[in-house]
Design an enzyme around this catalytic site. Structure first.
Site, short mmCIF file in Angstrom:
data_model
loop_
_atom_site.label_atom_id
_atom_site.label_comp_id
_atom_site.label_asym_id
_atom_site.label_seq_id
_atom_site.Cartn_x
_atom_site.Cartn_y
_atom_site.Cartn_z
N CYS A 134 0.12 3.40 3.46
CA CYS A 134 0.62 3.04 4.79
C CYS A 134 1.72 1.99 4.76
O CYS A 134 2.33 1.71 5.80
CB CYS A 134 -0.54 2.54 5.66
SG CYS A 134 -1.12 0.88 5.23
N CYS A 188 -6.03 -2.44 0.73
CA CYS A 188 -5.01 -2.57 1.76
C CYS A 188 -5.59 -3.33 2.95
O CYS A 188 -6.72 -3.09 3.37
CB CYS A 188 -4.51 -1.20 2.20
SG CYS A 188 -3.27 -1.28 3.51
N CYS A 229 -5.23 -0.42 6.13
CA CYS A 229 -5.84 0.91 6.17
C CYS A 229 -7.02 0.93 5.20
O CYS A 229 -7.40 -0.10 4.64
CB CYS A 229 -4.82 2.01 5.84
SG CYS A 229 -4.36 2.14 4.09
N CYS A 256 0.84 -1.20 0.00
CA CYS A 256 0.00 0.00 0.00
C CYS A 256 0.88 1.26 0.00
O CYS A 256 1.71 1.42 0.89
CB CYS A 256 -0.90 -0.01 1.23
SG CYS A 256 -1.87 1.50 1.45
N ASP A 273 21.74 1.38 -16.63
CA ASP A 273 21.71 0.16 -15.82
C ASP A 273 20.83 -0.89 -16.49
O ASP A 273 19.64 -0.66 -16.73
CB ASP A 273 21.16 0.52 -14.43
CG ASP A 273 21.14 -0.67 -13.47
OD1 ASP A 273 21.56 -1.77 -13.88
OD2 ASP A 273 20.69 -0.48 -12.34
#
EC number: 6.3.5.13
Length: 409
Positions: free
Chosen positions: A200, A213, A216, A197, A333
């Site tokens: 949170c 989530c 939350c 999430c 990269d």
């Protein structure tokens, strides 16, 4: 439209001249140099060019150029549209696009994810289309949660109408501070960057397209628009067979996003959809080029999520050429290659080329995929029997291949 101040007129005109000269001398398509010259003479040129236009900004990790093209095609129903058709998606490219179409009342601009807050602040665009966020060019763009947070801050308190893919938790979080959001269920095949999430940090539970989530209240919003296989479902529940010529599930998702943006401009589906069906290729993507009886279809893929979509489009019965570079526009990269599941290529004739072909060869060897290493794309193509072949290349490798065919595709 309001006439530009004299200094801005001069900057715009000189930028257009520089772009024309670039094209005439074969140095490029002029979509960047023209904007750089204009901004050098008038640093606030983008703001002045954007004034009094109805603008849509299109941003995502994957599909920006294609969705920009689809939206532009649809909005041509309403009049002239200024757009950065070749993917020059930073401010210089935006200046060039708006300068080239100085009388266009509408603009559709592809915007690099990192630059979206700056471009939105400068242009005051009324519509923003947000489709997906996943790992890409980590050495340049940084961590994608940071990008989502920048989007979130940039949209907070603005009257901008946001069209956002609610199947992507990061996009949803980034868009949720906007004053007005139209949620689109466009799908999310690549989920490896959104298991947690963003609100949170707790785990996300997923079931089909729904996500929420566990710790939350953050959860998937109810969409107004949806993609149901090959059908677009509008806010009234009416179903529209897309029947577009661009291949793959990702492009059907792009098409639904484009229809939602067109609707935000007041253009109904029955007028927008026929325009979308006219698009057959986008800046060389999905184009087939021919040489000595070999017909090569060009697919662009720049990051793990993009490779997943390219594999969805590629014909499993055909040989395939893979080409990877690591120049500035690609990101230096190449460790992202290890995030791609190449096992789907087992049993197929695979040919590897590009400046970083050894990096890709090592990755394929680890995935137990047999391949032939080729020094150049020309060599790889010459090794194919007459007939069709698919080509997947990342950004600069793709542009090099296009250049071999005169960029006529």
């Amino acid at each position: 439209m309001t006439q530009l101040p004299l200094r801005a007129q001069l900057a715009s005109a000189l930028g257009r001249s520089a772009a024309t000269l670039s094209r005439m001398t074969g140095r490029g398509d002029g979509s960047v140099i023209g904007g750089r010259v204009g901004l050098l003479l008038e640093p606030d040129l983008l703001r002045k060019l954007a004034h009094d236009r109805k603008l849509a900004l299109v941003s995502a990790t994957n599909g920006k150029t294609t969705t920009t093209r689809l939206i532009t095609s649809a909005l041509l129903e309403l009049g002239e549209v200024a757009t950065n058709a070749f993917g020059a998606n930073m401010p210089a490219g935006h200046v060039s696009a708006l300068s080239q179409h100085k009388g266009a009342p509408i603009g559709v601009l592809e915007v690099d994810e990192k630059y979206l807050p700056e471009v939105l602040d400068t242009t005051g665009a009324g519509v923003v289309c947000l489709m997906n966020l996943s790992r890409d060019q980590m050495d340049r763009a940084g961590e994608i949660w940071q990008l989502a947070q920048k989007w979130r801050r940039a949209l907070s308190g603005r009257p901008t109408h946001v069209i956002a893919n609610c199947d992507d938790p990061l996009v949803t979080w980034g868009a949720s501070t906007a004053a007005k959001v139209t949620w689109v269920s466009g799908g999310q095949r690549w989920k490896e960057d959104s298991w947690c999430c963003p609100e949170c940090g707790g785990p996300l539970d997923r079931k089909d397209t729904f996500w929420a989530c566990r710790e939350c209240t953050f959860h998937r919003p109810e969409p107004q628009w949806a993609l149901d296989d090959e059908v677009a479902v509008d806010p009234r529940g009416q179903r529209w067979m897309l029947d577009i010529q661009l291949p793959g599930q990702a492009n059907r998702s792009n098409a639904v996003m484009a229809l939602a943006v067109a609707d935000a401009f007041g253009l109904p589906v029955e007028r927008a959809l026929p325009r979308l069906r006219e698009v057959t290729s986008v800046a060389g993507r999905y184009t087939t080029v021919e040489r000595d009886g070999r017909h090569a279809r060009l697919l662009l893929s720049k990051n793990p999520a993009g490779w997943l979509e390219a594999f969805d489009v590629a014909d499993p019965q055909l040989p395939i050429i893979l080409s990877v570079n690591a120049q500035g526009p690609d990101g230096r990269d190449t460790s992202w290659l290890w995030d791609v599941d190449y096992r789907i290529l087992r049993g197929r004739p695979v040919f590897v080329t590009g400046e970083r072909r050894l990096d890709l060869a090592l990755r394929l060897d680890a995935a137990d995929v047999s391949f032939l290493l080729c020094g150049t794309f020309t060599e790889a193509l010459a090794m194919q029997p007459p007939g069709r072949v698919d080509v997947i290349a990342n950004y600069t490798a793709f542009q090099q291949i296009r250049s071999e065919f005169g960029r006529a595709v």
